[in-house]
Scaffold this motif. Structure first.
Motif, short mmCIF file in Angstrom:
data_model
loop_
_atom_site.label_atom_id
_atom_site.label_comp_id
_atom_site.label_asym_id
_atom_site.label_seq_id
_atom_site.Cartn_x
_atom_site.Cartn_y
_atom_site.Cartn_z
N ASP A 18 0.84 -1.21 0.00
CA ASP A 18 0.00 0.00 0.00
C ASP A 18 0.87 1.26 0.00
O ASP A 18 0.60 2.21 -0.74
CB ASP A 18 -0.91 0.02 1.23
N LEU A 19 1.90 1.27 0.85
CA LEU A 19 2.79 2.43 0.92
C LEU A 19 3.51 2.66 -0.40
O LEU A 19 3.64 3.81 -0.85
CB LEU A 19 3.80 2.25 2.05
N ILE A 20 3.97 1.57 -1.03
CA ILE A 20 4.64 1.70 -2.32
C ILE A 20 3.68 2.29 -3.36
O ILE A 20 4.04 3.16 -4.15
CB ILE A 20 5.20 0.34 -2.78
N ALA A 21 2.42 1.82 -3.34
CA ALA A 21 1.42 2.33 -4.29
C ALA A 21 1.19 3.83 -4.07
O ALA A 21 1.14 4.62 -5.03
CB ALA A 21 0.10 1.57 -4.14
N VAL A 22 1.08 4.24 -2.80
CA VAL A 22 0.86 5.67 -2.50
C VAL A 22 2.07 6.50 -2.94
O VAL A 22 1.92 7.58 -3.54
CB VAL A 22 0.59 5.86 -0.99
N VAL A 23 3.28 5.98 -2.66
CA VAL A 23 4.50 6.72 -3.04
C VAL A 23 4.60 6.85 -4.56
O VAL A 23 4.95 7.91 -5.09
CB VAL A 23 5.75 6.02 -2.46
N LEU A 24 4.26 5.77 -5.28
CA LEU A 24 4.31 5.82 -6.75
C LEU A 24 3.31 6.83 -7.31
O LEU A 24 3.62 7.58 -8.24
CB LEU A 24 4.04 4.43 -7.33
N VAL A 25 2.11 6.86 -6.74
CA VAL A 25 1.10 7.83 -7.20
C VAL A 25 1.57 9.25 -6.91
O VAL A 25 1.46 10.15 -7.77
CB VAL A 25 -0.27 7.55 -6.54
N TRP A 125 -1.54 -3.00 -8.25
CA TRP A 125 -1.80 -3.13 -6.82
C TRP A 125 -3.17 -3.71 -6.50
O TRP A 125 -3.32 -4.54 -5.60
CB TRP A 125 -1.65 -1.75 -6.18
N LEU A 126 -4.20 -3.26 -7.24
CA LEU A 126 -5.58 -3.61 -6.87
C LEU A 126 -5.95 -5.08 -7.08
O LEU A 126 -6.54 -5.69 -6.18
CB LEU A 126 -6.54 -2.70 -7.63
N PRO A 127 -5.62 -5.72 -8.23
CA PRO A 127 -6.05 -7.11 -8.41
C PRO A 127 -5.57 -8.07 -7.32
O PRO A 127 -6.38 -8.85 -6.79
CB PRO A 127 -5.50 -7.49 -9.80
N PRO A 128 -4.27 -8.03 -6.93
CA PRO A 128 -3.87 -8.94 -5.84
C PRO A 128 -4.60 -8.66 -4.53
O PRO A 128 -4.95 -9.58 -3.80
CB PRO A 128 -2.36 -8.68 -5.68
#
Length: 201
Positions: A18-25, A125-128
């Motif tokens: 989740d943190l990686i997804a937020v940082v990437l966005v 991120w979302l499908p898994p």
């Protein structure tokens, strides 16, 4: 519906994802804004043209008004100066139009980059995450269902062998004990299956 795993290691992996997804966005948004600013630098010549055209039009207009005070030829001198002032206004409008075009391109580029980046991150991120939520709900449903413990035990038997190390192996092996309906072995194996899914018994 459970969003995060109950076991520590599995939950840490989910939080990290989740943190990686937020940082990437956030990085994608920042990059898009930097691109927007870079493109807006191209509007600088348009600003200069607009300012120069406005200054020239103002100066020619003032000169035309001053020329109109010249006796006898004032009207003749005023007319071309005012025409030149009108033409200078055209330069000013062209500069403004150029700025508007650059601004639209910058906005579209930034919007496109943000949307594409967010969709890319969500696709990874979302499908898994959705799969885990659905799987954990199904496994939780098996816990209370008749014969659910047997299915969970079978799931553990067909899973990674390393996870079975904590289960005491009865004579004849785990598979044989499961086939015989050994409740203790089935209970231990179902707990292994729950841990594999990131859930607690």
């Amino acid at each position: 519906m459970r969003l995060y795993a109950q076991t520590r290691a599995h939950r840490l992996r989910q939080v990290l994802a989740d943190l990686i997804a937020v940082v990437l966005v956030a990085a994608a948004v920042r990059f898009a804004l930097a691109v927007h600013e870079g493109i807006m630098l191209l509007a600088e010549p348009g600003r200069k043209v607009e300012d120069a055209g406005g200054s020239l039009a103002s100066g020619l207009g003032d000169a035309g008004e001053a020329a109109s005070n010249v006796p006898l030829v004032g009207g003749i001198l005023k007319k071309p100066l005012l025409s030149a002032a009108e033409a200078s206004n055209g330069f000013s409008e062209a500069g403004q139009s150029m700025q508007d075009t650059v601004s639209r391109v910058a906005d579209l580029a930034a919007f496109g980059l943000i949307v594409a980046s967010v969709l890319f991150v969500l696709a990874l991120w979302l499908p898994p995450r959705v799969r885990w939520i659905r799987r954990s709900a199904r496994i939780r449903g098996l816990v209370d269902a008749p014969g659910g413990a047997d299915l969970l035990a079978l799931r553990a038997l067909t899973g990674p062998v390393a996870d079975l190390a904590a289960v005491a192996v009865p004579p004849g092996g785990l598979a044989d004990a499961w086939r015989r309906g050994d409740e203790q072995v089935i209970g231990e194996l179902s707990r292994v299956a729950l841990r594999q899914a990131g859930l607690r018994p």
